[in-house]
Design an enzyme around this catalytic site. Sequence first.
Site, PDB file in Angstrom:
ATOM      1  N   HIS A   1      -2.712  -9.249   8.589  1.00 52.19           N
ATOM      2  CA  HIS A   1      -3.333  -7.960   8.274  1.00 52.19           C
ATOM      3  C   HIS A   1      -4.041  -8.045   6.934  1.00 52.19           C
ATOM      4  O   HIS A   1      -3.582  -8.720   6.015  1.00 52.19           O
ATOM      5  CB  HIS A   1      -2.297  -6.833   8.246  1.00 52.19           C
ATOM      6  CG  HIS A   1      -1.090  -7.153   7.425  1.00 52.19           C
ATOM      7  ND1 HIS A   1      -0.047  -7.936   7.902  1.00 52.19           N
ATOM      8  CD2 HIS A   1      -0.769  -6.844   6.148  1.00 52.19           C
ATOM      9  CE1 HIS A   1       0.863  -8.082   6.951  1.00 52.19           C
ATOM     10  NE2 HIS A   1       0.446  -7.436   5.881  1.00 52.19           N
TER      11      HIS A   1
ATOM     12  N   HIS B   1      -5.188  -5.811   3.752  1.00 52.02           N
ATOM     13  CA  HIS B   1      -5.000  -4.533   3.068  1.00 52.02           C
ATOM     14  C   HIS B   1      -6.333  -4.073   2.480  1.00 52.02           C
ATOM     15  O   HIS B   1      -7.037  -4.861   1.826  1.00 52.02           O
ATOM     16  CB  HIS B   1      -4.039  -4.700   1.879  1.00 52.02           C
ATOM     17  CG  HIS B   1      -2.628  -5.041   2.235  1.00 52.02           C
ATOM     18  ND1 HIS B   1      -1.631  -4.108   2.338  1.00 52.02           N
ATOM     19  CD2 HIS B   1      -2.031  -6.238   2.500  1.00 52.02           C
ATOM     20  CE1 HIS B   1      -0.481  -4.697   2.640  1.00 52.02           C
ATOM     21  NE2 HIS B   1      -0.700  -6.001   2.746  1.00 52.02           N
TER      22      HIS B   1
HETATM   23  P1  5GP Z   1       2.647  -7.413   3.673  1.00 53.99           P
HETATM   24  O1  5GP Z   1       3.717  -7.347   2.649  1.00 53.99           O
HETATM   25  O2  5GP Z   1       3.121  -8.161   4.902  1.00 53.99           O
HETATM   26  O3  5GP Z   1       1.317  -7.886   3.184  1.00 53.99           O
HETATM   27  O4  5GP Z   1       2.363  -5.925   4.097  1.00 53.99           O
HETATM   28  C1  5GP Z   1       2.994  -5.276   5.144  1.00 53.99           C
HETATM   29  C2  5GP Z   1       2.613  -3.839   5.034  1.00 53.99           C
HETATM   30  O5  5GP Z   1       2.976  -3.199   6.235  1.00 53.99           O
HETATM   31  C3  5GP Z   1       3.323  -3.098   3.899  1.00 53.99           C
HETATM   32  O6  5GP Z   1       2.365  -2.617   2.972  1.00 53.99           O
HETATM   33  C4  5GP Z   1       4.071  -1.982   4.618  1.00 53.99           C
HETATM   34  O7  5GP Z   1       4.041  -0.762   3.919  1.00 53.99           O
HETATM   35  C5  5GP Z   1       3.356  -1.878   5.930  1.00 53.99           C
HETATM   36  N1  5GP Z   1       4.212  -1.433   7.022  1.00 53.99           N
HETATM   37  C6  5GP Z   1       5.431  -1.927   7.357  1.00 53.99           C
HETATM   38  N2  5GP Z   1       5.920  -1.271   8.424  1.00 53.99           N
HETATM   39  C7  5GP Z   1       4.986  -0.349   8.771  1.00 53.99           C
HETATM   40  C8  5GP Z   1       4.931   0.644   9.798  1.00 53.99           C
HETATM   41  O8  5GP Z   1       5.838   0.801  10.628  1.00 53.99           O
HETATM   42  N3  5GP Z   1       3.815   1.406   9.840  1.00 53.99           N
HETATM   43  C9  5GP Z   1       2.794   1.272   8.947  1.00 53.99           C
HETATM   44  N4  5GP Z   1       1.751   2.089   9.084  1.00 53.99           N
HETATM   45  N5  5GP Z   1       2.813   0.337   7.966  1.00 53.99           N
HETATM   46  C10 5GP Z   1       3.902  -0.445   7.883  1.00 53.99           C
END
Ligand code: 5GP
Length: 143
Positions: A100, A102
């Site tokens: 993903h 951001h």
């Molecule tokens: P990472 O740390 O993997 O780059 O980011 C994962 C992101 O996914 C985090 O910013 C977290 O807030 C978001 N996230 C985790 N679970 C969910 C969810 O169930 N729904 C949404 N909309 N975002 C999520």
Amino acid sequence: MSDCIFCKIIDGEIPGRKIYEDEDVFAFLDISQVTKGHTLVISKEHVRNIFDYSDELAATVFSKIPKIARAVKTFDPEVKGLNLLMNNEPIASQSVFHGHVHLLPRYSEHNDGFGLKWEEHSSDYSDQELDDIQQAVIKALDN
Ligand code: 5GP
Ligand code: ZN
């Protein structure tokens, strides 16, 4: 992928505030709202992270980002800029293993340079306020 929360959001099995969807790409509000309007862009295809992107998938996903970024920039006149960030593997802070990107809108009061404070802000907003943010970004996408 059956146990992936982002695949479940794409499939509507768990709720997510969708911003954009086409055949290949899905964008939705990040639940943590590190900054107001924080959005995630993902491929519909389940891939772990950038290391598993084919050239074709990268072209497809990244070609949609400018349009979504413009909406995340313009949905609120207080947005002054935006950071794109992709965390790949746990050492780089990846916590959800469906790749993903951001999109983090930046506001003047958060102008702390690259050292953006990565703080949870989900509790700062009511469901209605999050719905309003979602609708404002969708409207900006249509403009
Ligand atoms: P990472 O740390 O993997 O780059 O980011 C994962 C992101 O996914 C985090 O910013 C977290 O807030 C978001 N996230 C985790 N679970 C969910 C969810 O169930 N729904 C949404 N909309 N975002 C999520
Ligand atoms: Zn997935």
